[in-house]
Enzyme design. Structure first.
Site, PDB file in Angstrom:
ATOM      1  N   ARG A 131       0.854  -1.182   0.000  1.00 26.79           N
ATOM      2  CA  ARG A 131       0.000   0.000   0.000  1.00 26.79           C
ATOM      3  C   ARG A 131       0.891   1.233   0.000  1.00 26.79           C
ATOM      4  O   ARG A 131       1.941   1.265   0.656  1.00 26.79           O
ATOM      5  CB  ARG A 131      -0.926  -0.005   1.214  1.00 26.79           C
ATOM      6  CG  ARG A 131      -1.873  -1.199   1.245  1.00 26.79           C
ATOM      7  CD  ARG A 131      -2.810  -1.118   2.432  1.00 26.79           C
ATOM      8  NE  ARG A 131      -3.719   0.023   2.313  1.00 26.79           N
ATOM      9  CZ  ARG A 131      -4.344   0.577   3.356  1.00 26.79           C
ATOM     10  NH1 ARG A 131      -4.127   0.114   4.580  1.00 26.79           N
ATOM     11  NH2 ARG A 131      -5.157   1.597   3.178  1.00 26.79           N
ATOM     12  N   ARG A 136       5.827   4.546   1.167  1.00 29.43           N
ATOM     13  CA  ARG A 136       6.444   5.869   1.294  1.00 29.43           C
ATOM     14  C   ARG A 136       7.303   6.021   2.542  1.00 29.43           C
ATOM     15  O   ARG A 136       8.094   6.957   2.640  1.00 29.43           O
ATOM     16  CB  ARG A 136       5.355   6.947   1.279  1.00 29.43           C
ATOM     17  CG  ARG A 136       4.612   6.994  -0.048  1.00 29.43           C
ATOM     18  CD  ARG A 136       3.544   8.065  -0.074  1.00 29.43           C
ATOM     19  NE  ARG A 136       2.718   7.947  -1.268  1.00 29.43           N
ATOM     20  CZ  ARG A 136       1.894   8.894  -1.696  1.00 29.43           C
ATOM     21  NH1 ARG A 136       1.788  10.030  -1.022  1.00 29.43           N
ATOM     22  NH2 ARG A 136       1.177   8.711  -2.786  1.00 29.43           N
ATOM     23  N   LEU A 158       4.265 -13.003   3.688  1.00 31.36           N
ATOM     24  CA  LEU A 158       4.781 -11.681   3.341  1.00 31.36           C
ATOM     25  C   LEU A 158       6.254 -11.593   3.715  1.00 31.36           C
ATOM     26  O   LEU A 158       6.630 -11.920   4.846  1.00 31.36           O
ATOM     27  CB  LEU A 158       3.993 -10.593   4.081  1.00 31.36           C
ATOM     28  CG  LEU A 158       2.467 -10.639   3.919  1.00 31.36           C
ATOM     29  CD1 LEU A 158       1.820  -9.586   4.807  1.00 31.36           C
ATOM     30  CD2 LEU A 158       2.067 -10.440   2.469  1.00 31.36           C
ATOM     31  N   GLU A 159       7.084 -11.178   2.775  1.00 34.63           N
ATOM     32  CA  GLU A 159       8.504 -10.934   3.064  1.00 34.63           C
ATOM     33  C   GLU A 159       8.624  -9.454   3.400  1.00 34.63           C
ATOM     34  O   GLU A 159       8.756  -8.607   2.513  1.00 34.63           O
ATOM     35  CB  GLU A 159       9.377 -11.294   1.865  1.00 34.63           C
ATOM     36  CG  GLU A 159       9.160 -12.714   1.341  1.00 34.63           C
ATOM     37  CD  GLU A 159       8.186 -12.756   0.182  1.00 34.63           C
ATOM     38  OE1 GLU A 159       7.850 -11.690  -0.363  1.00 34.63           O
ATOM     39  OE2 GLU A 159       7.738 -13.855  -0.172  1.00 34.63           O
ATOM     40  N   GLN A 178      -2.425  -5.411  -0.225  1.00 32.60           N
ATOM     41  CA  GLN A 178      -3.649  -5.581  -1.007  1.00 32.60           C
ATOM     42  C   GLN A 178      -3.441  -6.679  -2.035  1.00 32.60           C
ATOM     43  O   GLN A 178      -2.314  -6.946  -2.456  1.00 32.60           O
ATOM     44  CB  GLN A 178      -4.036  -4.270  -1.700  1.00 32.60           C
ATOM     45  CG  GLN A 178      -2.966  -3.691  -2.599  1.00 32.60           C
ATOM     46  CD  GLN A 178      -3.305  -2.290  -3.072  1.00 32.60           C
ATOM     47  OE1 GLN A 178      -4.467  -1.955  -3.271  1.00 32.60           O
ATOM     48  NE2 GLN A 178      -2.291  -1.460  -3.261  1.00 32.60           N
TER      49      GLN A 178
END
Length: 200
Positions: A131, A136, A158-159, A178
């Protein structure tokens, strides 16, 4: 009666039109309405399902409470083409309870899982993406492995990596990534070892 070959230009046009249609259909990203329609048919399932997590063309997934962290921070490991590429002893399992958080230092990587399971029929594949708000600040949710194969029914590993200069605290339940769904040009089936995975 002598037959003549079909005019080459119309023939090429027909073939190109067919292949273009197949290509477009094979790479189509599902919109919100199409996601909900496929879910109603049982072709896609995100469990547990939260309607508030469905966006214009994706579904937000939340961070689970189970992680794998590197057992050692030094040494040398040989990389092999295997599910445990550097060995089963390379990681240790961490499960967070209650309101606990996991601290991720700058430059560190951990394996996490989504709270939701994603199930796909042979008609669809999907891609995990980050996301923008987290990208950012330098928080990556997948290093390079984003594809969810057709016919999978699993939590998503998830890495997670921290590229920021700060230690970041990760809390289960965070809408961290997502999933975007794609319709295949023809049915396909993944039969690999990660098809039904439940842990990172």
């Amino acid at each position: 009666m002598r037959t003549h070959p079909p005019p080459i230009i119309p023939l090429i046009t027909v073939l190109l039109t067919k292949h273009l249609k197949d290509w477009v259909m094979g790479t189509a990203v599902l919109s919100k309405n199409e996601i909900l329609r496929a879910a109603k048919k049982g072709e896609i399932a995100v469990t547990p399902f939260d309607a508030e997590c469905v966006g214009p063309c994706s579904v937000d997934l939340r961070l689970g409470n189970e992680f794998k962290v590197f057992a050692k921070k030094k040494g040398t490991k040989e990389v092999k083409d295997a599910p445990d590429a550097i060995g089963r002893d390379a990681f240790k399992r961490v499960v967070l309870r209650g309101g606990e958080t996991l601290s991720l230092k700058p430059g560190e990587l951990v394996l996490g899982v989504t709270k939701e399971r994603v199930r796909l029929s042979k008609k669809y594949c999907a891609v995990i993406d980050g996301r923008s708000r987290f990208a950012r600040i330098g928080l990556l949710v997948h290093v390079s492995s984003s594809l969810i194969q057709p016919n999978c029914d699993n939590v998503q590993v998830l890495e997670i990596a921290n590229l920021s200069p700060f230690t970041l605290k990760l809390k289960p339940g965070l809408r961290v990534c997502q999933v975007v769904f794609h319709e295949l040009s023809s049915p396909a089936e993944y039969k690999g070892g990660f098809r039904l995975q439940k842990h990172p």
